[in-house]
Write a protein that holds these residues in place. Structure first.
Motif, mmCIF file in Angstrom:
data_model
loop_
_atom_site.group_PDB
_atom_site.id
_atom_site.type_symbol
_atom_site.label_atom_id
_atom_site.label_comp_id
_atom_site.label_asym_id
_atom_site.label_seq_id
_atom_site.Cartn_x
_atom_site.Cartn_y
_atom_site.Cartn_z
ATOM 1 N N ALA A 69 0.798 -1.379 0.046
ATOM 2 C CA ALA A 69 -0.074 -0.079 -0.028
ATOM 3 C C ALA A 69 0.942 1.302 0.060
ATOM 4 O O ALA A 69 0.647 2.310 -0.569
ATOM 5 C CB ALA A 69 -0.946 0.084 1.281
ATOM 6 N N LEU A 70 2.068 1.357 0.748
ATOM 7 C CA LEU A 70 3.101 2.317 0.965
ATOM 8 C C LEU A 70 3.443 2.459 -0.574
ATOM 9 O O LEU A 70 3.550 3.753 -0.905
ATOM 10 C CB LEU A 70 4.014 2.119 1.891
ATOM 11 C CG LEU A 70 4.728 3.301 2.192
ATOM 12 C CD1 LEU A 70 4.118 4.438 2.894
ATOM 13 C CD2 LEU A 70 6.044 2.889 3.177
ATOM 14 N N LYS A 71 4.019 1.557 -1.319
ATOM 15 C CA LYS A 71 4.615 1.751 -2.524
ATOM 16 C C LYS A 71 3.602 2.000 -3.467
ATOM 17 O O LYS A 71 3.709 2.972 -4.379
ATOM 18 C CB LYS A 71 5.201 0.566 -3.022
ATOM 19 C CG LYS A 71 6.591 0.029 -2.002
ATOM 20 C CD LYS A 71 6.977 -1.190 -2.640
ATOM 21 C CE LYS A 71 8.446 -1.238 -2.000
ATOM 22 N NZ LYS A 71 9.010 -2.581 -2.631
ATOM 23 N N ALA A 72 2.281 1.523 -3.399
ATOM 24 C CA ALA A 72 1.257 1.757 -4.452
ATOM 25 C C ALA A 72 0.768 3.270 -4.389
ATOM 26 O O ALA A 72 0.171 3.753 -5.500
ATOM 27 C CB ALA A 72 0.081 0.877 -4.258
ATOM 28 N N ALA A 73 0.832 3.882 -3.304
ATOM 29 C CA ALA A 73 0.382 5.226 -3.109
ATOM 30 C C ALA A 73 1.183 6.187 -3.795
ATOM 31 O O ALA A 73 0.883 7.425 -3.921
ATOM 32 C CB ALA A 73 0.198 5.482 -1.605
ATOM 33 N N GLY A 74 2.506 5.647 -4.028
ATOM 34 C CA GLY A 74 3.594 6.500 -4.756
ATOM 35 C C GLY A 74 4.634 7.079 -3.952
ATOM 36 O O GLY A 74 5.198 8.073 -4.279
ATOM 37 N N PHE A 75 4.709 6.431 -2.760
ATOM 38 C CA PHE A 75 5.870 7.137 -2.023
ATOM 39 C C PHE A 75 7.209 6.360 -2.128
ATOM 40 O O PHE A 75 7.099 5.027 -2.258
ATOM 41 C CB PHE A 75 5.393 6.733 -0.293
ATOM 42 C CG PHE A 75 4.411 7.730 0.132
ATOM 43 C CD1 PHE A 75 4.455 9.169 0.408
ATOM 44 C CD2 PHE A 75 3.130 7.233 0.176
ATOM 45 C CE1 PHE A 75 3.690 9.995 0.720
ATOM 46 C CE2 PHE A 75 2.304 8.245 0.652
ATOM 47 C CZ PHE A 75 2.613 9.495 0.912
ATOM 48 N N GLN A 76 8.384 7.065 -2.182
ATOM 49 C CA GLN A 76 9.660 6.333 -2.208
ATOM 50 C C GLN A 76 10.099 5.900 -0.951
ATOM 51 O O GLN A 76 10.067 6.683 0.066
ATOM 52 C CB GLN A 76 10.620 7.404 -2.769
ATOM 53 C CG GLN A 76 10.165 7.910 -4.341
ATOM 54 C CD GLN A 76 10.509 6.789 -5.111
ATOM 55 O OE1 GLN A 76 11.390 5.915 -5.188
ATOM 56 N NE2 GLN A 76 9.606 6.864 -6.503
ATOM 57 N N ILE A 77 10.541 4.781 -0.846
ATOM 58 C CA ILE A 77 10.698 4.262 0.572
ATOM 59 C C ILE A 77 12.408 3.504 0.438
ATOM 60 O O ILE A 77 12.691 3.364 -0.599
ATOM 61 C CB ILE A 77 9.792 3.080 0.922
ATOM 62 C CG1 ILE A 77 10.062 1.791 0.117
ATOM 63 C CG2 ILE A 77 8.699 3.556 1.040
ATOM 64 C CD1 ILE A 77 9.280 0.634 0.752
ATOM 65 N N ILE A 91 11.190 7.507 4.179
ATOM 66 C CA ILE A 91 10.266 7.639 3.383
ATOM 67 C C ILE A 91 10.553 8.849 2.742
ATOM 68 O O ILE A 91 10.666 10.189 3.352
ATOM 69 C CB ILE A 91 9.034 7.818 4.132
ATOM 70 C CG1 ILE A 91 8.783 6.302 4.920
ATOM 71 C CG2 ILE A 91 7.890 8.089 3.066
ATOM 72 C CD1 ILE A 91 7.468 6.361 5.461
ATOM 73 N N GLU A 92 10.765 8.941 1.314
ATOM 74 C CA GLU A 92 10.815 10.148 0.564
ATOM 75 C C GLU A 92 12.202 10.661 1.075
ATOM 76 O O GLU A 92 12.351 12.088 1.067
ATOM 77 C CB GLU A 92 9.890 11.332 0.784
ATOM 78 C CG GLU A 92 8.400 10.798 0.188
ATOM 79 C CD GLU A 92 8.427 10.734 -1.262
ATOM 80 O OE1 GLU A 92 9.101 11.459 -1.895
ATOM 81 O OE2 GLU A 92 7.831 9.754 -2.108
#
Length: 306
Positions: A69-77, A91-92
Motif C-alpha cells: 500500500a505504501l508503494k502503490a500510493a506513490g511513496f519512495q521508501i 520515506i521520501e
C-alpha cells in the motif's frame, strides 16, 4: 554453513543491494488525496520533526500488505541493510543518510511508527510488521516519524482517518424552452373609413339657385337625353368616337335650369319610312319622266302647223 546462516546471509546481501541502489521506486503512481471510495487504501505520511508536513495519497485497488500500500500510493521508501524493506528506514529520503545509515534497526528514539484505522475511526498503533498486515479496502494506513519518544507516546498522524463525503451532484437546471419573440406590430396601412354620406336620395339634382363646384358639369336627367322636341322629325345621326379631351374646369355660362340639356348623339336606323335607295330610284324616275315631257313639248313646238 547451516541453512539458517545461509538464509541470513542472503537476506543481508539483498538488503545491502537495496541500500546501495537507493530508494525503491513506487510500484504504482497512485493519486494525490483520499481515495474517492472504498475500492482503495488511503495512506497518510506525517513527517513531523523531519519537515515536509503531512502527505495524503491513495493506493487504488486491493493491497496485499502495508508495504504494498505504501508503494502503490506513490511513496519512495528504503529499508535497512540487515532487514531489507521489512523494516522501513526512510520515506521520501527522510531521515537523511547523514543522520541515519539504515544498516540495522533504527533506534527507538528516531524511527517511523506504523498506524492503521478504519474509515471514520481512530488511529491504532500497529503491533505487526509492514509485511505481516493486509489493510482492508477502504481503510487507512498511517506513518508518523517519532523523535525522542517511546512506544507509549508515539505521535499519531495529524490527519483524521476519515474519507470526505463525495460532493453532492448538482444537476444544472434544464434551460427554458426556446420561444420565438413576438413579432413587433406592423404599422397599419388600412385607409380610415370615410365619413358616412348625409341623408338624402342618391344622385339628387342640385337645388334651384345653387352653383355647382368648379370643374363639375351638372348631369341632366336621363329622360332629357332621349327626348325629341315636339314637331321635329327624327334626324338620323352617325356615331363618332372622339379622343378624350384633357380635363379642364368648365364654368357654365348660364344657369343649368335656363338652358336645354345637351342631346345625346346616337346612331339609329329609321324603320318607319321608305328606304333611302327606294326614294332615290323614285326621284330618278320622276326626273326621267319630267325630261321626256319637256322633250315632247319641244318637238311639238318645233313642228309646223298643218
Amino acid at each position: 554453513m547451516s541453512t539458517r546462516a545461509t538464509r541470513l546471509a542472503i537476506a543481508i546481501a539483498v538488503a545491502a543491494a537495496s541500500v546501495l541502489l537507493g530508494p525503491s521506486p513506487a510500484a504504482a503512481a497512485g493519486s494525490a488525496g483520499y481515495c474517492p471510495d472504498a475500492a482503495g487504501v488511503t495512506v497518510v505520511v506525517d513527517f513531523k520533526e523531519l519537515g515536509g508536513g503531512t502527505v495524503v495519497r491513495c493506493a487504488p485497488g486491493d493491497q496485499a500488505t502495508g508495504l504494498a500500500a505504501l508503494k502503490a500510493a506513490g511513496f519512495q521508501i528504503a529499508g535497512t541493510l540487515r532487514w531489507g524493506e521489512g523494516f522501513i528506514c526512510r520515506i521520501e529520503g527522510k531521515p537523511s543518510a547523514s543522520t541515519e545509515k539504515c544498516v540495522d534497526t533504527p533506534p527507538a528514539s528516531a524511527y517511523w511508527s506504523y498506524w492503521h484505522a478504519p474509515n471514520g475511526g481512530s488511529w491504532t498503533y500497529s503491533d505487526k510488521g509492514v509485511l505481516n498486515r493486509k489493510p482492508p479496502s477502504g481503510s487507512f494506513e498511517g506513518w508518523s516519524f517519532s523523535l525522542n519518544r517511546n512506544a507509549d507516546n508515539a505521535p499519531r498522524p495529524a490527519v483524521a482517518p476519515t474519507r470526505p463525503a463525495p460532493a453532492p451532484r448538482t444537476t444544472a437546471p434544464a434551460p427554458p424552452p426556446r420561444t420565438s419573440a413576438p413579432a413587433p406590430p406592423r404599422p397599419s396601412s388600412a385607409v380610415p373609413p370615410l365619413a358616412p354620406p348625409t341623408a338624402g336620395p342618391p344622385n339628387a339634382p342640385p337645388a334651384a339657385g345653387s352653383t355647382p363646384p368648379a370643374g363639375v358639369t351638372p348631369t341632366p336627367p336621363a329622360s332629357a337625353t332621349s327626348a325629341t322636341p315636339p314637331g321635329s322629325s327624327p334626324v338620323p345621326t352617325i356615331a363618332a368616337t372622339a379622343p378624350p379631351l384633357a380635363a379642364a374646369p368648365v364654368t357654365p355660362s348660364i344657369h343649368p335650369t335656363d338652358s336645354y340639356p345637351p342631346i345625346e348623339v346616337t346612331a339609329a336606323r329609321d324603320t318607319g319610312g321608305l328606304p333611302l335607295g327606294t326614294l332615290a330610284g323614285l326621284l330618278l324616275l320622276v326626273a326621267l319622266a319630267g325630261g321626256g315631257l319637256v322633250a315632247a313639248r319641244r318637238r311639238r313646238t318645233a313642228e309646223p302647223d298643218d
